[in-house]
Motif scaffolding. Sequence first.
Motif, PDB file in Angstrom:
ATOM      1  N   MET A  94      54.660  72.584 -49.269  1.00  0.00           N
ATOM      2  CA  MET A  94      54.780  72.747 -47.764  1.00  0.00           C
ATOM      3  C   MET A  94      53.531  72.971 -47.409  1.00  0.00           C
ATOM      4  O   MET A  94      52.492  73.421 -48.031  1.00  0.00           O
ATOM      5  N   VAL A  95      53.083  72.383 -46.268  1.00  0.00           N
ATOM      6  CA  VAL A  95      51.493  72.332 -45.827  1.00  0.00           C
ATOM      7  C   VAL A  95      51.587  72.795 -44.425  1.00  0.00           C
ATOM      8  O   VAL A  95      52.449  72.461 -43.542  1.00  0.00           O
ATOM      9  N   VAL A  96      50.558  73.585 -44.096  1.00  0.00           N
ATOM     10  CA  VAL A  96      50.677  73.961 -42.645  1.00  0.00           C
ATOM     11  C   VAL A  96      49.239  73.667 -42.115  1.00  0.00           C
ATOM     12  O   VAL A  96      48.307  74.182 -43.094  1.00  0.00           O
ATOM     13  N   VAL A  97      48.956  73.048 -41.221  1.00  0.00           N
ATOM     14  CA  VAL A  97      47.829  72.532 -40.420  1.00  0.00           C
ATOM     15  C   VAL A  97      47.667  73.128 -39.002  1.00  0.00           C
ATOM     16  O   VAL A  97      48.471  73.446 -38.496  1.00  0.00           O
ATOM     17  N   ASP A  98      46.347  73.291 -38.536  1.00  0.00           N
ATOM     18  CA  ASP A  98      45.982  73.669 -37.551  1.00  0.00           C
ATOM     19  C   ASP A  98      45.962  72.711 -36.391  1.00  0.00           C
ATOM     20  O   ASP A  98      46.285  71.619 -36.733  1.00  0.00           O
ATOM     21  N   ARG A  99      45.863  72.796 -35.294  1.00  0.00           N
ATOM     22  CA  ARG A  99      45.769  71.847 -34.204  1.00  0.00           C
ATOM     23  C   ARG A  99      44.791  70.714 -34.340  1.00  0.00           C
ATOM     24  O   ARG A  99      44.936  69.482 -33.736  1.00  0.00           O
ATOM     25  N   GLU A 100      43.924  71.001 -35.043  1.00  0.00           N
ATOM     26  CA  GLU A 100      42.804  69.974 -35.379  1.00  0.00           C
ATOM     27  C   GLU A 100      43.091  69.026 -36.655  1.00  0.00           C
ATOM     28  O   GLU A 100      42.286  68.121 -37.016  1.00  0.00           O
ATOM     29  N   GLY A 101      44.166  69.234 -37.414  1.00  0.00           N
ATOM     30  CA  GLY A 101      44.641  68.654 -38.688  1.00  0.00           C
ATOM     31  C   GLY A 101      44.069  69.314 -39.719  1.00  0.00           C
ATOM     32  O   GLY A 101      44.392  68.948 -40.792  1.00  0.00           O
ATOM     33  N   SER A 102      43.476  70.576 -39.850  1.00  0.00           N
ATOM     34  CA  SER A 102      42.763  71.020 -40.992  1.00  0.00           C
ATOM     35  C   SER A 102      43.877  71.772 -42.056  1.00  0.00           C
ATOM     36  O   SER A 102      44.825  72.431 -41.340  1.00  0.00           O
ATOM     37  N   VAL A 103      44.055  71.505 -43.054  1.00  0.00           N
ATOM     38  CA  VAL A 103      45.104  72.123 -43.997  1.00  0.00           C
ATOM     39  C   VAL A 103      44.739  73.712 -44.047  1.00  0.00           C
ATOM     40  O   VAL A 103      43.652  74.008 -44.674  1.00  0.00           O
ATOM     41  N   LEU A 104      45.467  74.454 -43.761  1.00  0.00           N
ATOM     42  CA  LEU A 104      45.268  75.989 -43.927  1.00  0.00           C
ATOM     43  C   LEU A 104      46.072  76.632 -44.992  1.00  0.00           C
ATOM     44  O   LEU A 104      45.278  77.372 -45.796  1.00  0.00           O
TER      45      LEU A 104
END
Length: 414
Positions: A94-104
């Motif tokens: 499971m991956v969560v990214v911000d609106r810029e596409g950076s993996v958080l």
Amino acid sequence: MPVGTDPRRHARVLAQVHEAALTGASPCAQPRPVIGASWQRMRRLGLDPDHGADGLLLSHAELEARRRESGLADALPILRGGLISVAEEAAHIMVVVDREGSVLWRDGSTSVRHRADRLGFTEGASWHENNVGTNAIGTALVARRAMQVYSAEHYVRSHHAWTCAAAPLHDPRDGRLLGVVDLSGPAPTVHATTLALVDAVAKLAEARLRNTHLAELEKLRSTTLTVLSRVGGRALITDPHGWVAAASGLGAIDRVGLPSSTSAGSAWLPSLGACHLEPVPGGWLVRLTDDEAVPGESMRAVLDIRSSPACVLTVTGPSGTWSYPLSPRHAEMLYVLASHRDGRSAAQLALDLFGDPARTVTVRAEMSRLRRQLGTILSRRPYRFADDIDVALRKPDSAELVLPHSTAPAIRGT
């Protein structure tokens, strides 16, 4: 991937379609429209289909800052609770990214995380289309909808061994795109229900954010009712985003558009007119004044759609400048109105947006929401920008990049 399709056979067909698209050969089939549009963006960008583009990895300090600023931390418990066990059992991460596409954040199967490490799919990496080509995360950020990308639908060949399903997450306070949640794993683990699961959990996470916001409004209401009770005349209390916690002498109002740089003093708000703003703990006291002057001449509205995730209408007038972030649908509607200054009837807008002139009920409902926020900026019969407002439209140079999430006939030229 269509339900009932053999994954291996489908992967072979996709590989042939992908190769034909890159070489200019005649394809044996056509990619899905959303995939084909993404491939066209990648070719215009000149992205290397073998390696993608080099992207900078965020430092630990930058990553922590992005996590704090993303607005996604409150959604993590729901996302993890709904997806981590599935990810571990199904050999996914499971991956969560911000609106810029950076993996958080990244969790899930240990073995798949090791495979992702070799691909550079790590915390702090950019998974935007511009860096890694067509993929569920980056393409969902552009298309603004849930996406599943399987095998050779990925633009970069090194990603063909993967399957990914991603859904966008929005801020309930202003509709702003916060980022994307994704389940990724080896291509043989593809399952037709994965996308529905990810989309459902994303909606649950948005509901969690909405409940958090409602709790904040209730707290603001309880702490400022005394202030409001001492104010004579019409007034209301809002949070920093313009959501109304309490009102006096006014009808039901959910939200008002505040200036982009809110400060104490006189202001003209599109849905209320002349007002006086005073800071209160956690928000603003907005008092309507008796000034009947309504900004007319010298008003300028700029509709900026150059960045699909951050479309905004900025209005400058005698009382200053304020901005209103736009949902995808409202961006489409204002784009059509900015392109037709003489206005559009409800039937014409329905044809512009849906290809069906009979869908006037939907159009009128959305225009009613817009006019509640923008007030005299918009006129009706026909729907249009007010005649005394100078309207400027800022859009990408390429027609394909104009609201790339949209399927509206007026925008896609169909």
